[in-house]
Design an enzyme around this catalytic site. Structure first.
Site, PDB file in Angstrom:
ATOM      1  N   ASN A  41      41.571  56.270 -55.231  1.00  0.00           N
ATOM      2  CA  ASN A  41      42.190  56.599 -53.946  1.00  0.00           C
ATOM      3  C   ASN A  41      41.145  56.358 -52.867  1.00  0.00           C
ATOM      4  O   ASN A  41      40.186  57.121 -52.747  1.00  0.00           O
ATOM      5  CB  ASN A  41      42.631  58.080 -53.955  1.00  0.00           C
ATOM      6  CG  ASN A  41      43.044  58.559 -52.576  1.00  0.00           C
ATOM      7  OD1 ASN A  41      43.374  57.758 -51.698  1.00  0.00           O
ATOM      8  ND2 ASN A  41      43.028  59.877 -52.383  1.00  0.00           N
TER       9      ASN A  41
ATOM     10  N   LYS B 151      41.413  56.611 -49.723  1.00  0.00           N
ATOM     11  CA  LYS B 151      41.591  57.436 -48.523  1.00  0.00           C
ATOM     12  C   LYS B 151      41.510  56.529 -47.279  1.00  0.00           C
ATOM     13  O   LYS B 151      41.989  55.407 -47.326  1.00  0.00           O
ATOM     14  CB  LYS B 151      40.560  58.566 -48.483  1.00  0.00           C
ATOM     15  CG  LYS B 151      40.462  59.301 -49.817  1.00  0.00           C
ATOM     16  CD  LYS B 151      39.662  60.555 -49.730  1.00  0.00           C
ATOM     17  CE  LYS B 151      39.441  61.114 -51.122  1.00  0.00           C
ATOM     18  NZ  LYS B 151      39.122  62.524 -51.119  1.00  0.00           N
TER      19      LYS B 151
ATOM     20  N   HIS C 251      48.912  64.805 -51.925  1.00  0.00           N
ATOM     21  CA  HIS C 251      47.444  64.888 -52.056  1.00  0.00           C
ATOM     22  C   HIS C 251      46.957  66.082 -51.225  1.00  0.00           C
ATOM     23  O   HIS C 251      47.516  66.380 -50.173  1.00  0.00           O
ATOM     24  CB  HIS C 251      46.806  63.582 -51.566  1.00  0.00           C
ATOM     25  CG  HIS C 251      45.337  63.525 -51.832  1.00  0.00           C
ATOM     26  ND1 HIS C 251      44.420  64.128 -51.008  1.00  0.00           N
ATOM     27  CD2 HIS C 251      44.633  62.975 -52.850  1.00  0.00           C
ATOM     28  CE1 HIS C 251      43.206  63.928 -51.507  1.00  0.00           C
ATOM     29  NE2 HIS C 251      43.305  63.234 -52.622  1.00  0.00           N
TER      30      HIS C 251
ATOM     31  N   GLU D  32      44.649  66.476 -49.210  1.00  0.00           N
ATOM     32  CA  GLU D  32      44.362  66.200 -47.794  1.00  0.00           C
ATOM     33  C   GLU D  32      45.662  66.116 -46.989  1.00  0.00           C
ATOM     34  O   GLU D  32      45.700  66.497 -45.819  1.00  0.00           O
ATOM     35  CB  GLU D  32      43.521  64.923 -47.671  1.00  0.00           C
ATOM     36  CG  GLU D  32      42.088  65.201 -48.116  1.00  0.00           C
ATOM     37  CD  GLU D  32      41.387  64.044 -48.789  1.00  0.00           C
ATOM     38  OE1 GLU D  32      41.789  62.886 -48.601  1.00  0.00           O
ATOM     39  OE2 GLU D  32      40.422  64.312 -49.538  1.00  0.00           O
TER      40      GLU D  32
ATOM     41  N   GLU E 298      44.396  68.289 -59.252  1.00  0.00           N
ATOM     42  CA  GLU E 298      43.191  68.108 -58.435  1.00  0.00           C
ATOM     43  C   GLU E 298      42.841  69.434 -57.761  1.00  0.00           C
ATOM     44  O   GLU E 298      43.388  69.747 -56.700  1.00  0.00           O
ATOM     45  CB  GLU E 298      43.434  67.058 -57.348  1.00  0.00           C
ATOM     46  CG  GLU E 298      43.790  65.689 -57.880  1.00  0.00           C
ATOM     47  CD  GLU E 298      43.425  64.621 -56.876  1.00  0.00           C
ATOM     48  OE1 GLU E 298      42.557  63.806 -57.189  1.00  0.00           O
ATOM     49  OE2 GLU E 298      43.974  64.628 -55.758  1.00  0.00           O
TER      50      GLU E 298
ATOM     51  N   GLY F 249      35.855  65.823 -53.271  1.00  0.00           N
ATOM     52  CA  GLY F 249      34.855  65.401 -52.286  1.00  0.00           C
ATOM     53  C   GLY F 249      33.676  66.348 -52.170  1.00  0.00           C
ATOM     54  O   GLY F 249      32.885  66.256 -51.237  1.00  0.00           O
TER      55      GLY F 249
ATOM     56  N   SER G 283      35.833  64.926 -57.745  1.00  0.00           N
ATOM     57  CA  SER G 283      34.421  64.569 -57.969  1.00  0.00           C
ATOM     58  C   SER G 283      34.186  63.903 -59.319  1.00  0.00           C
ATOM     59  O   SER G 283      33.180  64.172 -59.990  1.00  0.00           O
ATOM     60  CB  SER G 283      33.525  65.804 -57.792  1.00  0.00           C
ATOM     61  OG  SER G 283      33.613  66.263 -56.454  1.00  0.00           O
TER      62      SER G 283
HETATM   63  C1  PEP Z   1      40.807  62.350 -54.403  1.00  0.00           C
HETATM   64  O1  PEP Z   1      40.761  61.830 -53.304  1.00  0.00           O
HETATM   65  O2  PEP Z   1      41.901  62.459 -54.974  1.00  0.00           O
HETATM   66  C2  PEP Z   1      39.567  62.823 -55.021  1.00  0.00           C
HETATM   67  C3  PEP Z   1      39.636  63.387 -56.204  1.00  0.00           C
HETATM   68  O3  PEP Z   1      38.406  62.654 -54.319  1.00  0.00           O
HETATM   69  P1  PEP Z   1      36.886  62.744 -54.902  1.00  0.00           P
HETATM   70  O4  PEP Z   1      36.862  61.943 -56.183  1.00  0.00           O
HETATM   71  O5  PEP Z   1      36.040  62.138 -53.835  1.00  0.00           O
HETATM   72  O6  PEP Z   1      36.593  64.177 -55.170  1.00  0.00           O
END
Ligand code: PEP
Length: 253
Positions: free
Chosen positions: A12, A14, A99, A101, A171, A177, A217
């Site tokens: 992803n 973003k 998601h 975000e 998640e 992040g 992460s």
């Molecule tokens: C995500 O954007 O779904 C995500 C898991 O981000 P990150 O891997 O940067 O934690």
């Protein structure tokens, strides 16, 4: 469209990598990542980089593309939005829905995720429904309750037949992040919980066929451990998917 083959390695991006950077990324990634028929590799570029991404992977049918978000309406006066039908026409096969975000930066509600999942399925695409608890909810031991509340209304709106096109991504918000990933034990427990919720709605056979991805992460050095956890059918990767060499290592994990 049915859910992708497991394990699913999904990136992803973003709000990163414009069209030129997307083309450059794929130039490097495809040079080091050879097609494999024992896994699926998926990217979610920004909508404006979708055409450049599609062009870059034109000769590589092993790489699938999706959008990061859609609106539930088919069209009309919704400035800045993209419909699921437009995503399909552009060549998207999957769409991220809910998601964290979208939920916590843009205020997307669970009712809206239900409408988006419906729109994605109605357009013949695969929704990747993201669920996960915040840190204060985990500290209070409320992770199951929170994830159930995000999941249940969506499952009510998705029929048994349609469930075979569904992907779920667990998640935890505190892991996205932050550089802090869930332990394999925590991820395993939450994936088992999500699977049980799916089984309660659709039965064990269908629940077993729905990929449940872990996100938060994931990096080249922890991907293999997370992917080896029972019930983890793939990973959804944010930051580490922006590096073509690092992401190729995750895809090979
Ligand atoms: C995500 O954007 O779904 C995500 C898991 O981000 P990150 O891997 O940067 O934690």
């Amino acid at each position: 469209m049915s859910a992708p083959l497991r394990p699913v390695l999904a990136g992803n991006w973003k709000m990163n990598l414009g069209p030129a950077e997307a083309a450059r990324f794929f130039g490097e990634f495809l040079a080091v990542w050879q097609p494999r028929d024992d896994r699926s590799v998926v990217f979610f570029p920004p909508a404006v980089s979708f055409a450049a991404s599609r062009e870059a992977v034109r000769a590589r049918h092993d790489v699938r593309l999706g959008l990061q978000n859609v609106h539930w309406e088919a069209g009309g006066a919704f400035t800045g939005e993209t419909s699921a039908g437009m995503a399909a026409e552009a060549g998207a096969e999957l769409v991220l829905v809910g998601h964290s975000e979208r939920r916590w930066v843009f205020g997307e509600t669970t009712d809206e995720t239900v409408k988006k999942v419906r729109a994605v399925l109605d357009a013949g695409l695969v929704p990747v429904l993201c669920v996960g608890e915040k840190i204060e909810e985990r500290r209070a031991g409320r992770q199951d309750e929170v994830v159930r509340a995000q999941l249940a209304p969506v499952l009510q709106a998705v029929s048994l037949d349609e469930a075979r096109s569904l992907v779920v991504a667990y998640e935890p918000v505190w892991a996205i992040g932050t550089g802090v990933n869930a332990t394999p034990q925590d991820a395993g427990a939450m994936h088992a919980f999500v699977r049980a919720e799916l089984a309660a709605r659709y039965g064990h056979e269908t629940a077993a066929a729905i990929p449940i991805l872990y996100g938060g992460s994931v990096k080249p050095d922890n991907a293999a451990a997370l992917l080896s956890v029972e019930g983890v059918d793939g990973v959804l990767v944010g930051g580490a998917s922006l590096d073509p060499h690092g992401f190729a290592k995750i895809c090979a994990a």
